[in-house]
Write an enzyme that holds these catalytic residues in place. Structure first.
Site, PDB file in Angstrom:
ATOM      1  N   GLY A 159       0.790  -1.231   0.000  1.00 16.51           N
ATOM      2  CA  GLY A 159       0.000   0.000   0.000  1.00 16.51           C
ATOM      3  C   GLY A 159       0.817   1.272   0.000  1.00 16.51           C
ATOM      4  CD  GLN A 192      -2.157  11.417   4.370  1.00 18.25           C
ATOM      5  OE1 GLN A 192      -2.906  10.601   4.909  1.00 18.25           O
ATOM      6  NE2 GLN A 192      -2.040  12.663   4.789  1.00 18.25           N
ATOM      7  CG  ASP A 195      -0.477   0.325  -3.842  1.00 25.86           C
ATOM      8  OD1 ASP A 195      -1.643   0.304  -4.291  1.00 25.86           O
ATOM      9  OD2 ASP A 195      -0.102   1.137  -2.979  1.00 25.86           O
ATOM     10  CB  ILE A 253      -3.445  -6.655   0.185  1.00 21.78           C
ATOM     11  CG1 ILE A 253      -2.666  -7.018   1.447  1.00 21.78           C
ATOM     12  CG2 ILE A 253      -4.820  -6.153   0.579  1.00 21.78           C
ATOM     13  CD1 ILE A 253      -1.219  -6.951   1.285  1.00 21.78           C
ATOM     14  CE1 TYR A 308      -7.973   2.346   8.936  1.00 18.01           C
ATOM     15  CE2 TYR A 308      -8.676   4.117  10.377  1.00 18.01           C
ATOM     16  CZ  TYR A 308      -7.686   3.491   9.651  1.00 18.01           C
ATOM     17  OH  TYR A 308      -6.421   4.013   9.647  1.00 18.01           O
TER      18      TYR A 308
HETATM   19  C1  AKB Z   1      -8.710   8.159   8.993  1.00 18.84           C
HETATM   20  O1  AKB Z   1      -9.159   9.315   9.094  1.00 18.84           O
HETATM   21  O2  AKB Z   1      -9.414   7.171   8.769  1.00 18.84           O
HETATM   22  C2  AKB Z   1      -7.236   7.961   9.195  1.00 18.84           C
HETATM   23  C3  AKB Z   1      -6.917   7.586  10.595  1.00 18.84           C
HETATM   24  C4  AKB Z   1      -7.132   8.552  11.678  1.00 18.84           C
HETATM   25  O3  AKB Z   1      -6.469   6.494  10.835  1.00 18.84           O
HETATM   26  N1  AKB Z   1      -6.510   9.127   8.827  1.00 18.84           N
END
Ligand code: AKB
Length: 320
Positions: free
Chosen positions: A7, A11, A31, A50, A138
């Protein structure tokens, strides 16, 4: 040192790659995205997914890295709009990386965790060892990745280490995070003279300037294992409100129009994260110390954003 990075088209990788190449590392990237303009020519760039272990294993078996830095992930805002894909990329991706490390004798796996592992209601500054009860896909997958890495360290002897990154700011366009409003104030402020943040001006989360973030990765990667009392560390630098960031931008771009219109979904994600982190363990175990605060970051960043957009008349790099 032979280092494989997943990856790296995102950023962090954009700033990390030239530094690794500059210090003499032999670097390969895995990637989904094509090789970006500006990627150092010394870097081998292999396109692959991945979530397919075989694609990753083929590269690891051939390149034989000593270290694997796992950056590939779907971030918080994108993760909420495609939660099943986020689960697959973040969970299967991390397992595939750890499994490749086990199968092909990679000594160290470096993991990029996040403030999103924390859930709502924690009193700031939040330390490493509070209960992890994230409310985003996440965050849930990043907690699982932390635990899976520790499992591989305990059971298979992989040297697993990593940091919980705050929102990161550099001169580029991030891909799918909720902390992105900060970076957009600088980039859109210069590019179009205006930006409407999707959060309230009082919103506060931890942030870090990318040069500090990259240095943290390198310092923790090189730290003697005997000094490390844990695998995953909080790291902190600054925790400005969105209004404070807008003020810092306006001080350097007096004509900019920075407004706020809170989007309920993204505001809820921000409100679930801590206002500030306690990074005492990182400071004690491996000497972590940030260099940039909001003012020094803004002084350093603004000319870079201007160079990227204003003087070149071009568009900023868009990271997947
Ligand atoms: C997001 O905003 O999802 C990321 C993080 C804070 O891990 N930049």
């Amino acid at each position: 040192m032979k280092i494989l990075i997943t990856g790296a088209g995102g950023q962090i990788g954009t700033d990390l790659l030239p530094i690794l190449v500059g210090r003499g590392d032999d670097v390969a990237v895995f990637d989904l995205a094509p090789r970006p303009d500006g990627c150092p020519p010394e870097v081998e760039w292999v396109r692959g997914d991945i979530t397919y272990a075989e694609e990753l294993n083929t590269l690891v078996a051939r390149f034989r890295p000593e270290r694997l830095m796992h950056l590939a992930a779907i971030l918080s805002a994108a993760g909420e709009s495609i939660p099943h894909r986020a689960y697959r990329v973040n969970m299967d991706g991390t397992r595939n990386v750890l499994e490749a490390a086990r199968l092909f004798g990679v000594e160290q796996v470096f993991y990029t965790s996040t403030i999103a592992v924390f859930g709502p209601g924690l009193e700031a500054p939040v330390g490493d060892d509070v209960p992890l009860q994230p409310t985003t896909m996440y965050g849930i997958t990043k907690v699982a990745g932390e635990l899976l890495g520790e499992y591989y360290q305990t059971n298979f002897g992989i040297d697993f280490r990593g940091v919980r990154f705050p929102g990161l700011i550099n001169a580029g366009i991030p891909g799918g995070g909720t902390s992105d409003y900060a970076l957009f104030m600088y980039v859109e402020g210069v590019r179009s003279g205006a930006y409407e943040s999707f959060c309230s001006p009082e919103s506060r989360i931890p942030f870090m300037y990318m040069p500090d973030a990259v240095r943290a990765m390198l310092e923790l990667m090189e730290a003697p294992k005997a000094n490390l009392g844990r695998c995953i560390y909080n790291i902190a630098a600054m925790d400005p409100t969105a209004q404070a960031i807008a003020d810092a931008v306006k001080a350097r771009l007096p004509d900019v129009q920075l407004t706020f219109k809170s989007d309920p979904a993204r505001q809820a994600i921000l409100d679930s994260w801590p206002d500030a982190l306690d990074d005492t363990n990182a400071r004690n175990d491996w000497g972590w110390a940030h260099q940039y605060d909001l003012e020094t970051m803004s002084d350093d960043l603004m000319p870079q954003v201007r160079a990227l957009i204003g003087m070149d008349g071009g568009e900023p790099a868009v990271h997947a």
